[in-house]
Design a protein around this motif. Sequence first.
Motif, PDB file in Angstrom:
ATOM      1  N   MET A  74      25.338  43.764  19.060  1.00 42.80           N
ATOM      2  CA  MET A  74      26.057  44.501  18.007  1.00 42.80           C
ATOM      3  C   MET A  74      26.910  45.604  18.640  1.00 42.80           C
ATOM      4  N   ASP A  75      28.066  45.219  19.178  1.00 42.33           N
ATOM      5  CA  ASP A  75      28.872  46.166  19.967  1.00 42.33           C
ATOM      6  C   ASP A  75      30.193  46.525  19.275  1.00 42.33           C
ATOM      7  N   GLY A  76      30.660  47.742  19.545  1.00 46.18           N
ATOM      8  CA  GLY A  76      31.972  48.167  19.056  1.00 46.18           C
ATOM      9  C   GLY A  76      31.927  49.265  18.007  1.00 46.18           C
ATOM     10  N   ASN A  77      30.730  49.795  17.751  1.00 47.48           N
ATOM     11  CA  ASN A  77      30.600  50.858  16.744  1.00 47.48           C
ATOM     12  C   ASN A  77      31.403  52.099  17.118  1.00 47.48           C
ATOM     13  N   GLY A  78      31.326  52.478  18.396  1.00 51.14           N
ATOM     14  CA  GLY A  78      31.993  53.698  18.852  1.00 51.14           C
ATOM     15  C   GLY A  78      33.506  53.576  18.705  1.00 51.14           C
ATOM     16  N   ARG A  79      34.055  52.432  19.128  1.00 49.24           N
ATOM     17  CA  ARG A  79      35.512  52.235  19.019  1.00 49.24           C
ATOM     18  C   ARG A  79      35.970  52.187  17.568  1.00 49.24           C
ATOM     19  N   ARG A 128      31.146  59.134  16.598  1.00 49.34           N
ATOM     20  CA  ARG A 128      30.567  57.833  16.971  1.00 49.34           C
ATOM     21  C   ARG A 128      29.402  57.445  16.058  1.00 49.34           C
ATOM     22  N   HIS A 153      27.942  53.959  14.086  1.00 51.35           N
ATOM     23  CA  HIS A 153      26.596  53.370  14.106  1.00 51.35           C
ATOM     24  C   HIS A 153      26.088  53.167  12.676  1.00 51.35           C
ATOM     25  N   ALA A 208      20.149  46.332  19.549  1.00 49.17           N
ATOM     26  CA  ALA A 208      20.466  47.591  18.872  1.00 49.17           C
ATOM     27  C   ALA A 208      20.507  48.771  19.838  1.00 49.17           C
ATOM     28  N   ASN A 223      21.208  52.483  27.418  1.00 45.72           N
ATOM     29  CA  ASN A 223      21.846  53.372  26.435  1.00 45.72           C
ATOM     30  C   ASN A 223      21.303  54.808  26.477  1.00 45.72           C
ATOM     31  N   ARG A 265      23.618  57.827  27.389  1.00 42.70           N
ATOM     32  CA  ARG A 265      24.592  58.415  26.455  1.00 42.70           C
ATOM     33  C   ARG A 265      24.250  59.871  26.160  1.00 42.70           C
ATOM     34  N   GLU A 284      24.341  61.747  20.606  1.00 46.37           N
ATOM     35  CA  GLU A 284      24.527  60.379  20.093  1.00 46.37           C
ATOM     36  C   GLU A 284      23.173  59.661  19.999  1.00 46.37           C
ATOM     37  N   LEU A 306      21.444  58.245  16.683  1.00 45.82           N
ATOM     38  CA  LEU A 306      21.106  56.822  16.598  1.00 45.82           C
ATOM     39  C   LEU A 306      19.654  56.608  16.196  1.00 45.82           C
TER      40      LEU A 306
HETATM   41  C1  IPE Z   1      27.041  49.382  20.008  1.00 44.89           C
HETATM   42  O1  IPE Z   1      28.226  50.080  19.841  1.00 44.89           O
HETATM   43  C2  IPE Z   1      25.843  50.186  19.599  1.00 44.89           C
HETATM   44  C3  IPE Z   1      25.027  50.655  20.712  1.00 44.89           C
HETATM   45  C4  IPE Z   1      25.188  50.351  21.957  1.00 44.89           C
HETATM   46  C5  IPE Z   1      23.921  51.533  20.405  1.00 44.89           C
HETATM   47  P1  IPE Z   1      28.799  51.055  20.959  1.00 44.89           P
HETATM   48  O2  IPE Z   1      28.287  52.433  20.656  1.00 44.89           O
HETATM   49  O3  IPE Z   1      28.513  50.557  22.301  1.00 44.89           O
HETATM   50  O4  IPE Z   1      30.339  50.980  20.632  1.00 44.89           O
HETATM   51  P2  IPE Z   1      31.534  50.993  21.689  1.00 44.89           P
HETATM   52  O5  IPE Z   1      31.272  49.881  22.644  1.00 44.89           O
HETATM   53  O6  IPE Z   1      31.494  52.329  22.352  1.00 44.89           O
HETATM   54  O7  IPE Z   1      32.744  50.773  20.862  1.00 44.89           O
END
Ligand code: IPE
Length: 242
Positions: A21-26, A35, A39, A65, A70, A73, A77, A81
């Motif tokens: 499940m990637d790409g939440n931050g972008r 960010r 999530h 998840a 992770n 980070r 964040e 999360l």
């Molecule tokens: C996925 O989204 C969620 C986690 C890794 C917890 P990201 O937070 O990695 O989102 P991007 O990759 O920075 O966009």
Amino acid sequence: MAEAVIGGKTLPVPRHIAIIMDGNGRWAKNRGLPRTAGHAAGGETFRKIANYCRSLGVEYLTVYAFSTENWKRPEKEISGLMTLLGKYIREGLRDMEKNHVRFCFFGDLSRLPQKLQTLCLEAQERSAGFEGVQVNFCLNYGGRDEIVKAARDFARDVANGVRQPEELTEDVFSQYLYSKDVPDPELIIRPSGEMRLSNFLLWQSAYSELVFMNVLWPDFTPADLDEAILEYHRRNRRFGGV
Ligand code: IPE
Ligand code: IPE
Ligand code: MG
């Protein structure tokens, strides 16, 4: 294996689908949001996709998840999360009772906040008898960590005289993984455009079909899942044969 109408065709549905499940931050950054907002949106997507998988007749859905990496980070964040994960598991529990979703957790939960650990165990216990889709929620999960843990547990059994080294086969080793009794995923999907596994299901992915998609996880819809399943059906799975 269940069949479902996908993209207008009746097709067999993979028994086990796994998603990074990637790409939440972008997604959040594109909207000028923190960010954590990404999530939160990603959590909503998870609920929708888990229910969609149930309606298709998918037996196992494994979602990544939070990885063992992770923890690198920023503290803010991570704590955001953890709070959100608690919220989603609590809400998931409610949903789950309605939809008969069985919850399992893959990963070393001992490093998570105590309250979250308790919630995970409660979710696992309360849903153990449900017969809808099984969701394997990967929290503080790493494929290498899982393999090392399995090796350590097997070595302990040998030291205790419960096992002989010669007994170790691929099947026996699999029984020491978090995924014991779960078939390997036929399909692994990674949205967000990244093309790597990032330490996800290293053992179990040996013959999985990998589908990388350009959508960010919070924007991922049931139609995207259909697209991934259609792509899976276009692949020629040989397993080393001809
Ligand atoms: C996925 O989204 C969620 C986690 C890794 C917890 P990201 O937070 O990695 O989102 P991007 O990759 O920075 O966009
Ligand atoms: C993988 O995504 C972990 C989860 C989605 C939970 P990351 O965003 O952490 O992976 P990298 O850093 O891009 O490889
Ligand atoms: Mg990412």
